[in-house]
Design an enzyme around this catalytic site. Structure first.
Site, PDB file in Angstrom:
ATOM      1  N   GLY A 119      43.352  30.073  29.960  1.00  0.00           N
ATOM      2  CA  GLY A 119      42.112  29.487  29.726  1.00  0.00           C
ATOM      3  C   GLY A 119      41.719  29.500  28.230  1.00  0.00           C
ATOM      4  N   ALA A 120      40.365  29.772  27.956  1.00  0.00           N
ATOM      5  CA  ALA A 120      39.975  29.785  26.498  1.00  0.00           C
ATOM      6  C   ALA A 120      40.603  30.756  25.477  1.00  0.00           C
ATOM      7  CB  ALA A 120      38.551  30.177  26.500  1.00  0.00           C
ATOM      8  N   GLU A 166      34.452  36.292  33.363  1.00  0.00           N
ATOM      9  CA  GLU A 166      33.916  37.460  33.075  1.00  0.00           C
ATOM     10  C   GLU A 166      32.469  37.441  33.128  1.00  0.00           C
ATOM     11  OE1 GLU A 166      34.143  41.367  30.720  1.00  0.00           O
ATOM     12  OE2 GLU A 166      34.088  39.457  29.255  1.00  0.00           O
ATOM     13  N   GLU A 167      31.722  36.141  32.572  1.00  0.00           N
ATOM     14  CA  GLU A 167      30.336  36.013  32.548  1.00  0.00           C
ATOM     15  C   GLU A 167      29.975  35.760  33.896  1.00  0.00           C
ATOM     16  OE1 GLU A 167      31.916  35.206  28.424  1.00  0.00           O
ATOM     17  OE2 GLU A 167      32.516  35.038  30.230  1.00  0.00           O
ATOM     18  N   ILE A 226      38.807  35.995  43.150  1.00  0.00           N
ATOM     19  CA  ILE A 226      38.803  37.275  42.861  1.00  0.00           C
ATOM     20  C   ILE A 226      37.486  38.142  43.707  1.00  0.00           C
ATOM     21  CG2 ILE A 226      38.942  39.264  41.272  1.00  0.00           C
ATOM     22  CD1 ILE A 226      40.675  37.459  39.561  1.00  0.00           C
ATOM     23  N   GLU A 227      36.551  37.769  43.265  1.00  0.00           N
ATOM     24  CA  GLU A 227      35.238  38.402  43.860  1.00  0.00           C
ATOM     25  C   GLU A 227      35.119  38.407  45.423  1.00  0.00           C
ATOM     26  OE1 GLU A 227      33.905  34.036  42.150  1.00  0.00           O
ATOM     27  OE2 GLU A 227      35.156  36.048  41.449  1.00  0.00           O
ATOM     28  N   GLY A 263      43.706  36.248  30.797  1.00  0.00           N
ATOM     29  CA  GLY A 263      43.910  36.050  29.146  1.00  0.00           C
ATOM     30  C   GLY A 263      44.481  34.541  28.931  1.00  0.00           C
ATOM     31  N   ASP A 286      38.648  41.859  36.136  1.00  0.00           N
ATOM     32  CA  ASP A 286      37.763  41.274  35.281  1.00  0.00           C
ATOM     33  C   ASP A 286      38.627  40.839  34.075  1.00  0.00           C
ATOM     34  OD1 ASP A 286      35.725  40.361  33.284  1.00  0.00           O
ATOM     35  OD2 ASP A 286      34.896  42.469  33.130  1.00  0.00           O
ATOM     36  N   TYR A 319      31.923  26.064  37.416  1.00  0.00           N
ATOM     37  CA  TYR A 319      32.707  26.700  36.710  1.00  0.00           C
ATOM     38  C   TYR A 319      32.555  26.167  35.135  1.00  0.00           C
ATOM     39  CZ  TYR A 319      36.271  30.188  34.608  1.00  0.00           C
ATOM     40  OH  TYR A 319      36.819  31.096  33.932  1.00  0.00           O
ATOM     41  N   ASN A 373      45.073  34.613  36.426  1.00  0.00           N
ATOM     42  CA  ASN A 373      45.628  33.896  35.094  1.00  0.00           C
ATOM     43  C   ASN A 373      44.767  34.710  33.953  1.00  0.00           C
ATOM     44  OD1 ASN A 373      47.513  32.315  36.496  1.00  0.00           O
ATOM     45  ND2 ASN A 373      45.976  30.652  36.306  1.00  0.00           N
TER      46      ASN A 373
END
Length: 291
Positions: free
Chosen positions: A153-154, A32-33, A3-4, A151, A14, A72, A149
């Protein structure tokens, strides 16, 4: 792609925590981090932004990227040298933060995201972020979106559900385009393409939203496909329902009712970096949005 790296002409997503920045000042090292670490001016937002409510999003502008990275997560994330911006006049990057519901890893708990309340919450959250920002005129030009994607993942979100939710919200908000990165998941890219191929060109947002609401917990027990991050076969259900329905009758919907935007196929030559990148058609006139 990431994305970046999509370029400043996109509104970049984000995948936020409700408290902006998440674990950036602790040991967080996911989407995000990482964005806050390579664009450290974003960290200032933690001092001035309250946790987001369910009807709120946060739009950030006027920051720069200083670093490149590799990997990552805790195990592989690492600094990979300074970032050198492309030549030419600087352009203002736009980062949109929206937080999803966290469902975790338990399979039964994850099925709860297909409840009507959970779907409505995520649709409203995405629409609040994708719609014109407060203080800007409704007919002001909006940037195309670059997302993925959100929301998942974790947070345990189903990749199929989150793709459809963002597709609906972007269509209703009349964004000029939606670039959906599947982050190397070739099965998701192919499935999105297959769903797009059965979608009539003049399908309205409301029609797909009603089908999504009808999926619900009973249908959510459909055996999920072999697709990382998918907990139910929503794509298969939508494809079946759309294939059985006659073409929508134009007289049954206002002529300016927002249509589902197109999702052309992604690259089939670089499966490690597949994406669905639609140059979307111009939306109908926004003079009087449908209720």
């Amino acid at each position: 792609g990431t994305i970046e790296d999509s370029g400043p002409h996109f509104t970049q997503l984000d995948f936020a925590n409700a408290t902006i920045g998440g674990g950036v000042l602790r040991n967080g090292a996911v989407q995000e981090e990482i964005r806050f670490l390579i664009c450290p001016e974003l960290i200032v937002s933690r001092a001035i932004a309250e946790p987001m409510a369910t009807h709120e999003a946060l739009l950030m502008r006027g920051f720069e990227r200083f670093s490149n990275y590799s990997g990552y997560g805790h195990a592989t994330f690492a600094f990979a040298g300074p970032h050198v911006a492309a030549a030419g006049p600087p352009a203002e990057t736009e980062l949109l933060a929206i937080d999803a519901i966290a469902f975790g890893r338990d399979a039964q708990t994850r099925l709860g995201q297909y409840s009507r309340g959970a779907i409505e919450r995520e649709l409203n959250k995405a629409f609040v972020g994708f719609a014109p920002p407060d203080g800007e005129t409704p007919d002001a030009p909006l940037r195309p979106l670059c997302t993925g994607n959100w929301g998942c993942g974790a947070f345990g979100g189903c990749v199929q559900l989150k793709a459809v939710v963002q597709w609906l919200a972007a269509s209703r908000a009349r964004r000029p385009s939606l670039r959906y990165l599947t982050f190397g998941d070739a099965s998701l890219a192919r499935a999105l393409t297959a769903l797009r191929e059965v979608l009539p060109a003049d399908t309205r947002v409301g029609q797909v939203a009603k089908l999504l609401a009808s999926f619900g917990p009973p249908h959510a027990k459909r055996r999920p496909p072999t697709m990382p991050g998918a907990c139910a076969d929503l794509f298969g259900y939508l494809a079946d329902q759309l294939a059985r329905r006659p073409p929508p009758q134009r007289e049954t919907a206002p002529p300016n009712a927002p249509r589902m935007v197109d999702l052309p196929p992604g690259s089939d030559t670089e499966e490690e970096d597949m994406e669905v990148e639609p140059p979307l058609p111009a939306p109908p006139s926004p003079a009087a949005p449908a209720p």
